[in-house]
Scaffold this motif. Structure first.
Motif, PDB file in Angstrom:
ATOM      1  N   ILE A 131      -6.337  12.845  -7.038  1.00 23.05           N
ATOM      2  CA  ILE A 131      -6.694  12.635  -8.443  1.00 23.05           C
ATOM      3  C   ILE A 131      -8.201  12.768  -8.588  1.00 23.05           C
ATOM      4  CG2 ILE A 131      -6.513  11.064 -10.425  1.00 23.05           C
ATOM      5  CD1 ILE A 131      -4.300   9.584  -8.851  1.00 23.05           C
ATOM      6  N   GLU A 132      -8.626  13.530  -9.567  1.00 13.30           N
ATOM      7  CA  GLU A 132     -10.055  13.632  -9.851  1.00 13.30           C
ATOM      8  C   GLU A 132     -10.626  12.250 -10.183  1.00 13.30           C
ATOM      9  OE1 GLU A 132     -11.944  16.219  -9.677  1.00 13.30           O
ATOM     10  OE2 GLU A 132     -10.582  17.947  -9.626  1.00 13.30           O
ATOM     11  N   LYS A 133     -11.915  12.051  -9.833  1.00 12.29           N
ATOM     12  CA  LYS A 133     -12.534  10.749 -10.050  1.00 12.29           C
ATOM     13  C   LYS A 133     -12.513  10.357 -11.518  1.00 12.29           C
ATOM     14  CE  LYS A 133     -16.557   8.026  -8.699  1.00 12.29           C
ATOM     15  NZ  LYS A 133     -17.865   8.029  -8.025  1.00 12.29           N
ATOM     16  N   GLU A 134     -12.786  11.318 -12.403  1.00 14.18           N
ATOM     17  CA  GLU A 134     -12.813  10.999 -13.838  1.00 14.18           C
ATOM     18  C   GLU A 134     -11.410  10.726 -14.375  1.00 14.18           C
ATOM     19  OE1 GLU A 134     -13.190  15.509 -13.275  1.00 14.18           O
ATOM     20  OE2 GLU A 134     -14.083  13.669 -12.464  1.00 14.18           O
ATOM     21  N   ASP A 135     -10.374  11.175 -13.652  1.00 15.64           N
ATOM     22  CA  ASP A 135      -9.005  10.931 -14.102  1.00 15.64           C
ATOM     23  C   ASP A 135      -8.444   9.612 -13.597  1.00 15.64           C
ATOM     24  OD1 ASP A 135      -8.886  13.318 -15.465  1.00 15.64           O
ATOM     25  OD2 ASP A 135      -8.167  14.446 -13.727  1.00 15.64           O
ATOM     26  N   GLN A 136      -9.125   8.990 -12.625  1.00 11.28           N
ATOM     27  CA  GLN A 136      -8.591   7.764 -12.029  1.00 11.28           C
ATOM     28  C   GLN A 136      -8.584   6.598 -13.009  1.00 11.28           C
ATOM     29  OE1 GLN A 136     -10.474   6.910  -8.246  1.00 11.28           O
ATOM     30  NE2 GLN A 136     -10.191   9.023  -7.524  1.00 11.28           N
ATOM     31  N   ASN A 137      -9.459   6.666 -14.034  1.00 17.16           N
ATOM     32  CA  ASN A 137      -9.472   5.610 -15.047  1.00 17.16           C
ATOM     33  C   ASN A 137      -8.438   5.853 -16.136  1.00 17.16           C
ATOM     34  OD1 ASN A 137     -11.658   4.291 -13.802  1.00 17.16           O
ATOM     35  ND2 ASN A 137     -13.126   5.626 -14.831  1.00 17.16           N
ATOM     36  N   LYS A 138      -7.846   7.040 -16.152  1.00 15.08           N
ATOM     37  CA  LYS A 138      -6.899   7.388 -17.215  1.00 15.08           C
ATOM     38  C   LYS A 138      -5.445   7.165 -16.812  1.00 15.08           C
ATOM     39  CE  LYS A 138      -9.857  11.161 -18.910  1.00 15.08           C
ATOM     40  NZ  LYS A 138      -9.899  12.620 -19.166  1.00 15.08           N
ATOM     41  N   GLU A 141      -4.105   6.724  -2.661  1.00 11.84           N
ATOM     42  CA  GLU A 141      -3.694   5.441  -2.087  1.00 11.84           C
ATOM     43  C   GLU A 141      -3.673   4.406  -3.208  1.00 11.84           C
ATOM     44  OE1 GLU A 141      -6.397   4.469   1.028  1.00 11.84           O
ATOM     45  OE2 GLU A 141      -5.972   6.278   2.203  1.00 11.84           O
ATOM     46  N   PHE A 142      -2.518   3.784  -3.413  1.00 10.34           N
ATOM     47  CA  PHE A 142      -2.374   2.726  -4.414  1.00 10.34           C
ATOM     48  C   PHE A 142      -2.198   1.395  -3.691  1.00 10.34           C
ATOM     49  CE2 PHE A 142      -1.356   6.499  -6.778  1.00 10.34           C
ATOM     50  CZ  PHE A 142      -1.799   6.231  -8.068  1.00 10.34           C
ATOM     51  N   TYR A 143      -2.964   0.411  -4.120  1.00  7.40           N
ATOM     52  CA  TYR A 143      -2.913  -0.922  -3.522  1.00  7.40           C
ATOM     53  C   TYR A 143      -2.558  -1.920  -4.622  1.00  7.40           C
ATOM     54  CZ  TYR A 143      -5.672   1.370   0.148  1.00  7.40           C
ATOM     55  OH  TYR A 143      -6.128   2.219   1.114  1.00  7.40           O
ATOM     56  N   PHE A 190      -8.666  11.222  -3.342  1.00  5.88           N
ATOM     57  CA  PHE A 190      -9.556  12.365  -3.132  1.00  5.88           C
ATOM     58  C   PHE A 190      -8.742  13.643  -3.346  1.00  5.88           C
ATOM     59  CE2 PHE A 190     -11.072   8.869  -0.539  1.00  5.88           C
ATOM     60  CZ  PHE A 190     -12.408   8.780  -0.941  1.00  5.88           C
ATOM     61  N   VAL A 191      -9.332  14.548  -4.077  1.00  6.96           N
ATOM     62  CA  VAL A 191      -8.643  15.791  -4.411  1.00  6.96           C
ATOM     63  C   VAL A 191      -8.277  16.548  -3.136  1.00  6.96           C
ATOM     64  CG1 VAL A 191      -8.845  17.985  -5.644  1.00  6.96           C
ATOM     65  CG2 VAL A 191      -9.815  15.902  -6.624  1.00  6.96           C
ATOM     66  N   GLU A 207       0.858  -1.188   0.000  1.00  3.57           N
ATOM     67  CA  GLU A 207       0.000   0.000   0.000  1.00  3.57           C
ATOM     68  C   GLU A 207       0.894   1.238   0.000  1.00  3.57           C
ATOM     69  OE1 GLU A 207      -2.394  -0.279   3.459  1.00  3.57           O
ATOM     70  OE2 GLU A 207      -3.445  -2.117   2.833  1.00  3.57           O
ATOM     71  N   VAL A 208       0.721   2.101  -1.008  1.00  2.00           N
ATOM     72  CA  VAL A 208       1.478   3.355  -1.102  1.00  2.00           C
ATOM     73  C   VAL A 208       0.490   4.505  -0.934  1.00  2.00           C
ATOM     74  CG1 VAL A 208       2.944   4.800  -2.541  1.00  2.00           C
ATOM     75  CG2 VAL A 208       3.205   2.303  -2.615  1.00  2.00           C
ATOM     76  N   LYS A 209       0.641   5.260   0.142  1.00  2.00           N
ATOM     77  CA  LYS A 209      -0.300   6.335   0.453  1.00  2.00           C
ATOM     78  C   LYS A 209       0.451   7.655   0.570  1.00  2.00           C
ATOM     79  CE  LYS A 209      -3.208   3.099   3.095  1.00  2.00           C
ATOM     80  NZ  LYS A 209      -3.896   2.862   4.378  1.00  2.00           N
ATOM     81  N   ASP A 210      -0.211   8.728   0.128  1.00  2.00           N
ATOM     82  CA  ASP A 210       0.394  10.043   0.252  1.00  2.00           C
ATOM     83  C   ASP A 210      -0.665  11.064   0.637  1.00  2.00           C
ATOM     84  OD1 ASP A 210      -0.775  11.431  -2.163  1.00  2.00           O
ATOM     85  OD2 ASP A 210       0.298   9.832  -3.208  1.00  2.00           O
ATOM     86  N   THR A 211      -0.218  12.237   0.989  1.00  2.00           N
ATOM     87  CA  THR A 211      -1.118  13.353   1.328  1.00  2.00           C
ATOM     88  C   THR A 211      -0.976  14.450   0.291  1.00  2.00           C
ATOM     89  OG1 THR A 211       0.574  14.287   2.752  1.00  2.00           O
ATOM     90  CG2 THR A 211      -1.044  12.843   3.798  1.00  2.00           C
ATOM     91  N   GLY A 212      -0.875  14.024  -0.974  1.00  2.00           N
ATOM     92  CA  GLY A 212      -0.619  14.959  -2.051  1.00  2.00           C
ATOM     93  C   GLY A 212      -1.869  15.591  -2.619  1.00  2.00           C
TER      94      GLY A 212
END
Length: 756
Positions: A472-479, A526-528, A520-521, A464-469
Motif C-alpha cells: 500500500i502506498e504511504k499516502e493510501d495507508q491513512n485512507k 502487515e496488519f497488527y 511497502f509497495v 498479526e496478519v502479514k502478506d507478500t502482496g
C-alpha cells in the motif's frame, strides 16, 4: 504598586517611631529605678545608724544581751561580713524586739559601701555617703563605750577595753544621751542631707531629660499614627473606587454575559491600569461570546440538518434494505429450490450457480452497508460468550490454508503456546475480523505467503496478519480504514464496497483494541491488532447445535402453517419450502385476511411479514395474541428490515421469534423444530474414508488428478464437464455436486489426494 510602597513605608516608620518611644520609656523607667535604688541605699545608711542608736540605748537601759547581738549583726550586715536578709528595710528589726523569733539571713553577703559603688553614684555623691558612713562608724565607738560601761569594761589610756570594774549605768546613759552623741549624730546626717540634695538634683534632671525625650517620641507616634490612618483611609477609598467598584461592575457584567445577555456595556477605556486590562479582556470575551453564540446557532442548525440527514439516511437504508432483500429473498430462495431439482441440465445448473453467487454477492454488499450504518449509529452491540479459542483458530486455518493452496500461496499459522484455551469474547466478531483481514491479504497477494501470528500478553490477545502482496502506498495507508475507500492498481481489478477494513477497525475498537498497518509497495503489508478478553472455563462454554445438513423430517404431526405476506413470490417461496418437507400450509396477503383465517381454522404456527398495506404485521400480531386470545400460536416475524430495533419491536408486539429475509432454509426448519416439536432428519455422514470407498469406485487416477486441479481453481464449469464425460455413478456424482454447492473444495481435494 504605589499604594503598596506608601503603606509599606508608613508601617516601617510606625515601627521605628514606636521602637524609639519604647526606648524612651525604658530610659525613664531606668531613671526612676536608679533614683529609687539610690534612695533605698541612702535610706539604709540612715536607717542602720538609727537602728544602732536604738539598739545601743535599749541595751544600756535594759542590759538585755539580745540588743547587743542585734547591734553587732547590723554592723556585720553593713560591712558585708554577714548575709543580708531578703527583705531588709526600715522596719526589719522592729519584728525582733521581743526576742520571740530569730531573724533569717539568706541574701547576698555584700557591704553597703560596695552597693553604693555599684549604684553608679557620682564621685561627689559617693564621698558624701562615705563621709556619712565614716561618721556613723565613729558614732559606733561611743555606742561600744556605753555598752561596755554597762558590762563594767572600760578603756585604758590607749583606748583599749582592758579595765574591768563595776558596771556604770550612769556613764552609759550619759554617753548615749549626751551632747557629744547628738553632735556625732548630726555629723552623720549632715553629709546625708547634702547627698539627698545633690542626688535629687541629678536624678531629677535625668528624669526630666527622659520625660522630654518621651514626650517628643509620643508626639512622633501620634503624628505617624495619624498619617498612617489618613494613608489607610486614602488607600481604602482608592481601592474602593479604583478596584472594588470596577470589579463589582465587572462581576455584574460577567454574570450577565454568562447568561448570554449581550446588551451589557463595558467601559473599557475608563481605567488605564490593571483593572482596565481586565475590563478590556471582558470586552474581548463579550465579542468572542457573541461570535460563539452565532457559531453555536449555526452549529445547532447544522446539527439539526445532520440529524435530519442521518434520520433520512437511516430511513433510506431501512427502505433500501427492505426493497433489495425482498426480491433477493425470492431470487435466492427459488434458486436453492431449483438447484435441488434433478430435471435441469448442466447449462441450467451453471446458470443457477451464477444467479446464486451474484445474489449472495449483492446480499453481502447490503449487509456491509447496514453493518457500517449500525456502527455509526451506535446500535451495534457485542455478544461476548465463552468459547474455545483453538477451535476458532483451527477453523480459520482450515479455511485459508485451502484457499491459499488453490491460489499457489503458502499459509503460515504461528500460535504461541501461552494463548488461553477458553476465553470470553464475541466469537463471531473476532471470526469476522480475521476473515476480513486474511481475505484482503489473499485478494492482494499473487505469489509468496500469508502469515497469521497469534500471541497473548498482559491479558490481551494480539494478532498479526502479514502478506507478500502488492503493498500500500504511504499516502493510501491513512485512507484504507475509511468507508468506501479502495486501492486502485493498474494491474489489479478490485471489487467490493470498500467497507471491509472500515468495519474491521470499528469492531476492533468495540472489542477494546486498536489496529495499525505497516506496508511497502511490492513488498507486502502487515496488519497488527489486539483485543480485550476475559478468562473463562469449560463449564461456561455453550454447546453448539447441529451443523449438519437437514435432509428431511422424520415425523410430522398434523400441523397447519399460515404464511402471511403481501408479495406473492415471498408467500410462494415459504410455502414451497414447507411443502417439500410435508407441512400443510395456507396463505394470506393481508393482516385482515390472516385474522379471518385464524378465526375459522386451526393454525399451529404463523409466518408473519411486517410491512403490508392496511394492517401491518405488528398490528396483526397484537390482534391475534390479545383480541383473539391465541397466545398458544407461535408467530414468527419475517422481515427484510434486519436492524436490532426491528427485531425488538417485533418481539415487543407479541412475536415469538424473528427470521430475516432472504430466508435461510436451514434456519426456517430449525424454527419449526423449536415451536412445533418436530423431529428433523440430518445428513448423518459416515466416516469420510469409508464413505469414499463406497462411492468412488471404478474411477481412474487421471480422473482424480483432473478433479483436483479443477477444485483448486474452484472451476465449477470444468468440474461439471468432467462429470458429464466420465462414466461416474450417480451416487458419486451427487456427492461431488453437494461438495461444490457447499463450496467445500478442500474436502474435494482431500478425496482426490487419497486416490492419486
Amino acid at each position: 504598586m504605589l499604594l503598596f510602597i506608601l503603606n509599606t513605608v508608613s508601617f516601617i516608620c510606625v515601627a521605628i517611631v514606636i521602637n524609639k518611644y519604647q526606648k524612651a520609656t525604658i530610659e525613664l523607667e531606668n531613671a526612676y529605678k536608679m533614683q529609687y535604688k539610690s534612695l533605698i541605699l541612702a535610706q539604709e545608711l540612715r536607717q542602720s545608724s538609727d537602728d544602732l542608736t536604738r539598739m545601743a540605748r535599749t541595751y544600756v537601759i535594759t542590759g538585755n544581751p539580745m540588743f547587743e547581738e542585734q547591734f553587732k549583726t547590723v554592723l556585720d550586715i553593713r560591712n558585708g561580713q554577714k548575709q543580708r536578709p531578703k527583705r531588709y528595710n526600715g522596719i526589719f528589726w522592729d519584728f525582733f524586739t521581743l526576742g520571740d523569733k530569730e531573724p533569717e539571713f539568706k541574701g547576698e553577703k555584700i557591704a553597703l559601701r560596695d552597693l553604693m559603688i555599684k549604684a553608679n553614684f557620682t564621685e561627689e555623691e559617693l564621698n558624701m555617703l562615705f563621709e556619712s558612713q565614716k561618721e556613723s562608724d565613729d558614732l559606733t565607738n561611743l555606742e561600744h563605750k556605753a555598752m561596755n560601761a554597762v558590762k563594767g569594761i572600760f578603756q585604758d589610756e590607749n583606748g583599749n577595753y582592758t579595765i574591768y570594774g563595776e558596771p556604770d549605768f550612769k556613764l552609759a546613759r550619759e554617753i548615749m544621751h549626751g551632747d557629744e552623741y547628738h553632735k556625732a549624730k548630726i555629723r552623720i546626717m549632715k553629709p546625708l542631707d547634702d547627698f539627698y540634695k545633690a542626688f535629687e538634683s541629678r536624678t531629677k534632671q535625668k528624669v526630666d531629660d527622659a520625660k522630654i525625650v518621651l514626650q517628643k517620641q509620643e508626639f512622633n507616634v501620634n503624628v505617624i499614627v495619624l498619617f498612617s490612618v489618613l494613608l489607610f483611609l486614602l488607600s481604602f477609598f482608592i481601592i474602593l473606587f479604583r478596584i472594588i467598584y470596577p470589579i463589582d461592575l465587572l462581576r455584574i457584567a460577567m454574570v450577565r454575559l454568562s447568561s448570554n445577555d449581550m446588551s451589557v456595556e463595558v467601559e473599557k477605556n475608563k481605567y488605564e491600569d490593571e483593572v482596565g486590562d481586565m475590563i478590556g479582556a471582558v470586552q474581548i470575551f463579550k465579542d468572542n461570546t457573541e461570535k460563539l453564540i452565532e457559531s453555536e446557532q449555526q452549529i445547532k442548525k447544522a446539527m439539526q440538518e445532520a440529524t435530519h440527514a442521518n434520520k433520512a439516511k437511516s430511513i433510506f437504508l431501512a427502505r433500501m434494505s427492505h426493497e433489495l432483500r425482498t426480491p433477493l429473498n425470492a431470487i435466492l430462495g427459488f434458486t436453492n429450490l431449483l438447484n435441488k431439482s434433478e430435471n435441469i441440465n448442466l447449462q441450467e445448473k451453471k446458470n443457477l450457480d451464477t444467479i446464486k453467487r451474484s445474489g449472495k454477492h449483492l446480499l453481502n454488499i447490503i449487509n456491509e452497508i447496514l453493518e457500517l450504518s449500525k456502527i455509526e449509529a451506535g446500535k451495534i452491540e457485542l455478544n461476548p460468550k465463552a468459547f474455545q479459542l483453538p477451535e476458532l483458530i483451527k477453523d480459520i486455518d482450515s479455511m485459508f490454508a485451502f484457499r491459499c493452496e488453490s491460489k499457489g500461496l503458502t499459509f503460515h499459522l504461528n500460535v504461541d503456546n501461552n494463548i488461553p484455551n477458553i476465553i470470553k469474547a464475541d466469537e463471531q466478531r473476532l471470526r469476522q475480523i480475521l476473515i476480513n483481514l486474511l481475505g484482503n491479504a489473499l485478494k492482494f497477494t499473487k505469489e509468496g505467503k500469508i502469515t497469521l501470528n497469534i500471541y497473548e500478553k498482559n491479558k490481551r490477545l494480539f494478532f498479526e496478519v502479514k502478506d507478500t502482496g502488492i503493498g500500500i502506498e504511504k499516502e493510501d495507508q491513512n485512507k484504507i480504514f475509511k468507508p468506501f475507500e479502495q486501492i486502485k492498481k493498474d494491474d489489479y481489478k478490485s471489487n467490493g464496497t470498500g467497507l471491509g477494513l472500515s468495519i474491521t477497525k470499528e469492531l476492533i475498537s468495540l472489542m477494546g483494541g486498536s489496529i495499525y498497518v505497516k506496508s511497502f509497495v511490492n513488498t507486502g503489508s502487515e496488519f497488527y491488532f489486539s483485543i480485550d478478553y476475559e478468562a473463562s472455563n469449560e463449564s461456561q462454554v455453550e454447546e453448539k447445535g447441529f451443523d449438519k445438513d437437514i435432509v428431511g423430517i422424520e415425523k410430522i404431526e398434523d400441523s397447519t402453517i399460515l404464511v402471511v405476506d403481501d408479495i406473492k413470490e415471498n408467500r410462494d417461496l415459504v410455502i414451497q419450502i414447507l411443502q417439500q418437507y410435508g407441512f400443510k400450509t395456507c396463505c394470506a396477503s393481508s393482516g385482515e385476511e390472516a385474522i379471518n383465517i385464524v378465526k375459522s381454522n386451526n393454525i399451529d404456527l404463523i409466518f408473519m411479514d411486517t410491512l403490508m398495506p392496511g394492517m401491518d404485521g405488528h398490528e396483526t400480531t397484537k390482534v391475534i395474541k390479545n383480541q383473539l386470545k391465541k397466545q398458544d400460536i407461535p408467530i414468527i416475524t419475517l422481515s427484510a428490515n434486519v436492524f436490532d430495533d426491528d427485531k425488538q419491536k417485533a418481539i415487543k408486539n407479541g412475536a415469538d421469534d424473528f427470521l430475516a429475509k432472504p430466508i435461510d432454509e436451514k434456519q426456517l426448519i430449525k424454527i419449526l423444530q423449536k415451536y412445533l416439536n418436530v423431529k428433523l432428519k440430518f445428513d448423518e455422514k459416515k466416516d469420510l474414508q469409508k464413505q469414499d470407498e463406497e462411492i468412488f469406485t471404478n474411477l481412474s487416477k487421471e480422473f482424480f488428478i483432473s478433479l483436483k486441479n479443477f477444485a483448486l481453481q474452484m472451476d465449477n464449469s470444468s468440474i461439471y464437464e468432467l462429470l458429464e464425460k466420465s462414466s461416474i455413478d450417480n451416487k458419486s456424482k451427487l456427492h461431488i455436486k453437494n461438495l461444490m454447492e457447499e463450496f467445500d473444495y478442500q474436502a474435494l481435494v482431500k478425496v482426490c489426494e487419497q486416490r492419486i
